[in-house]
Scaffold this active site. Structure first.
Site, PDB file in Angstrom:
ATOM      1  N   GLU A  86      15.345  -9.131  44.842  1.00  0.00           N
ATOM      2  CA  GLU A  86      15.056  -8.787  45.962  1.00  0.00           C
ATOM      3  C   GLU A  86      15.896  -7.659  46.814  1.00  0.00           C
ATOM      4  OE1 GLU A  86      12.679 -11.507  48.624  1.00  0.00           O
ATOM      5  OE2 GLU A  86      11.004 -11.235  48.091  1.00  0.00           O
ATOM      6  N   LYS A 122       0.906  -6.510  50.059  1.00  0.00           N
ATOM      7  CA  LYS A 122       0.592  -7.059  51.457  1.00  0.00           C
ATOM      8  C   LYS A 122       0.049  -6.166  51.839  1.00  0.00           C
ATOM      9  CE  LYS A 122       4.786 -10.081  52.405  1.00  0.00           C
ATOM     10  NZ  LYS A 122       5.983  -9.999  53.159  1.00  0.00           N
ATOM     11  N   HIS A 173      16.416 -22.433  21.677  1.00  0.00           N
ATOM     12  CA  HIS A 173      15.837 -22.803  20.789  1.00  0.00           C
ATOM     13  C   HIS A 173      14.431 -21.949  21.544  1.00  0.00           C
ATOM     14  CE1 HIS A 173      17.134 -26.004  18.754  1.00  0.00           C
ATOM     15  NE2 HIS A 173      18.019 -26.252  19.999  1.00  0.00           N
TER      16      HIS A 173
END
Ligand code: PA5
Length: 490
Positions: free
Chosen positions: A305, A457, A349
């Site tokens: 951000e 939004k 892994h």
């Protein structure tokens, strides 16, 4: 003695080759940019008006008044022993710092075992997603009479937090009786937003209902752990003063203009050069401890951000030295490294295969912990693991990862924590914040806003017919509908 150490050797060409590593002469070429970034950042930090207006007040949070800390601690203690459960509602910066602190500084399985939490309340984090599943299970199983709710939203308007709070409030009202508001505390902006409005209304009716804490001005969510996170620390019994003392120590180390003395600056500069000159747009953070898993998630938000930006910054300075930051909207630059949260040894892994042999387009930051408060030792049975402690094996795995990455010419660095404690964790958080702010200066962007999250939004608000959406937003959505060619939907 408790200081963090930063080993940047494997970011240098001498260890990973000139194509992928940085040389000292390359660093020297940036000395003008570094001095200018330092001068500007310090001038902002030394000017209270600029700090607040531009979102840099986080830098002085470690120096906040002791009186405030004591008040928060008292409140936290009260909640900790009065209730069975605490629901912390919030998302983004109003969630990730708290979760990171919880995992780093509290015992694992905190909620499962009363011993692990010294008889304190259980803590649940919700309101960080619109998925209805976990919340339903929780509300079916928690006792509303014995649950305290901390709702956190700086703006007071965030959809996820608002929606979940509405459900939780209904559940409390139904289950805890008419004084249910005394089991709610809001952490929000001191003046604005619908959450603050609600607090004011409820407080007029009953001073003990909807108690609240005010967030400091000029501190963005992702930079606010030392502000909005304090009550949570007090509830779970973490020594807040120690956390802030660690952050203060790091603040001291981050004052120097000399990059070889300032770990945040050197971290930022090396990553900046790796990104701009060595094609390394991906940043992997890999702590070798379960305790810092959520700290890596918090860092992802901080980096994404703060530094993922479309436009360069244009600075307007008033006669009194006050700054205003605008965007150079003529030419988008679309910068920002992509963060990846990983962990050793689990991801050795999985992701490690790509780190070692996939595209050489990332920098891996490992975190190594020297001492674990709880360790285990294998029996002396004669095998290769005979008599070894788990922390020895863990740190050997970290060293081995370093070797494998260097061997494959993959740039990496290691942050060494003497232990995971309130002090070192506070120091680590402050280090990352300062490094991010400095890299923002090098990139010449606004590291303290997040306009990119408005797109989704706006679209949601438009679809939900929220009043007050601007004409420009409505037109933009109407003129750019999602195109769904049935041919591509299988
Ligand atoms: O860093 C930020 O400012 C954001 O990630 C916010 O924390 C997030 O959007 C939540 O906002 P609020 O606290 O206003 O609900």
């Amino acid at each position: 003695m408790q200081d963090l150490k930063f080993d940047f050797n494997n970011l240098f060409a001498s260890n990973v080759g000139a194509a992928h590593g940085v040389s000292e002469s390359e660093i020297n070429r940036f000395s003008g940019a570094v001095q200018e970034a330092h001068r500007h950042l310090r001038s902002l930090l030394d000017n209270p008006e600029n700090r607040v207006n531009l979102g840099l007040e986080w830098a002085v949070l470690p120096f906040q008044e002791k009186k405030h800390i004591l008040e928060v601690q008292k409140l936290g203690e009260e909640i900790a022993y009065k209730y069975e459960s605490v629901l912390c509602l919030g998302i983004g910066g109003s969630y990730l710092g708290l979760k990171a602190a919880q995992e780093a500084l509290c015992a694992p399985y905190f909620n499962e075992f009363p011993d692990a939490r010294d008889g304190r309340t259980r803590i649940y984090f919700e309101g960080n997603n619109l998925d209805p599943t976990p919340m339903q299970v929780l509300l079916k199983n928690l006792n509303p009479k014995k649950t305290f709710v901390v709702v956190i939203s700086k703006s007071g308007e965030t959809t996820e937090t608002k929606a979940v709070f509405e459900v939780v409030e209904g559940w409390l009202r139904k289950g805890a009786g008419k004084n249910y508001g005394r089991q709610i505390l809001a952490i929000t902006d001191p003046v604005s937003g619908s959450l603050r409005k609600r607090v004011n209304e409820e407080q007029k009716k009953d001073r003990l209902s909807f108690r609240s804490l005010s967030l400091s001005k000029g501190v963005g969510g992702r930079f606010s752990e030392f502000n909005m996170g304090l009550l949570h620390l007090a509830i779970v019994g973490v020594n807040i003063e120690e956390v802030l003392a660690g952050a203060r120590e790091m603040s001291g180390r981050c004052h120097s203009a000399d990059i070889y003395k300032n770990p945040a600056y050197l971290y930022a500069l090396l990553h900046f050069i790796a990104y701009r000159k060595k094609n390394k747009p991906i940043a992997v953070l890999m702590p070798f401890t379960e305790l810092l898993k959520s700290t890596a998630d918090w860092y992802c938000q901080l980096l994404a951000e703060s530094l993922g930006k479309k436009y360069e910054r244009r600075i307007k300075v008033s006669a009194s030295g006050g700054e205003e930051w605008l965007n150079h909207t003529v030419r988008p630059i679309n910068v920002g490294r992509t963060p990846v949260a990983s962990r050793g040894t689990t991801d050795l892994h999985s992701i490690q295969q790509n780190n070692a042999e996939g595209e050489n387009n990332k920098v891996i930051t490992m975190i190594r912990v020297e001492r674990f408060s709880q360790d285990m030792r294998l029996a002396s049975s004669g095998g290769v693991l005979s008599g070894k402690s788990f922390s020895e094996l863990l740190n050997l795995a970290q060293e081995a990862t370093e070797w494998a990455l260097v061997r494959a010419e993959r740039p990496n660095c290691t942050i060494v924590m003497p232990e995971v404690s309130p002090w070192t964790w506070g120091s680590l958080i402050y280090f990352f914040e300062m490094a991010t702010a400095f890299e923002g200066e090098l990139l010449n962007i606004n590291a303290f806003d997040q306009p990119g999250v408005e797109g989704y939004k706006n679209y949601m608000y438009y679809k939900l017919r929220k009043p007050g959406i601007s004409r420009a937003v409505v037109d933009d959505i109407k003129n750019h509908p999602l195109i769904k060619d049935r041919k591509f939907v299988l």
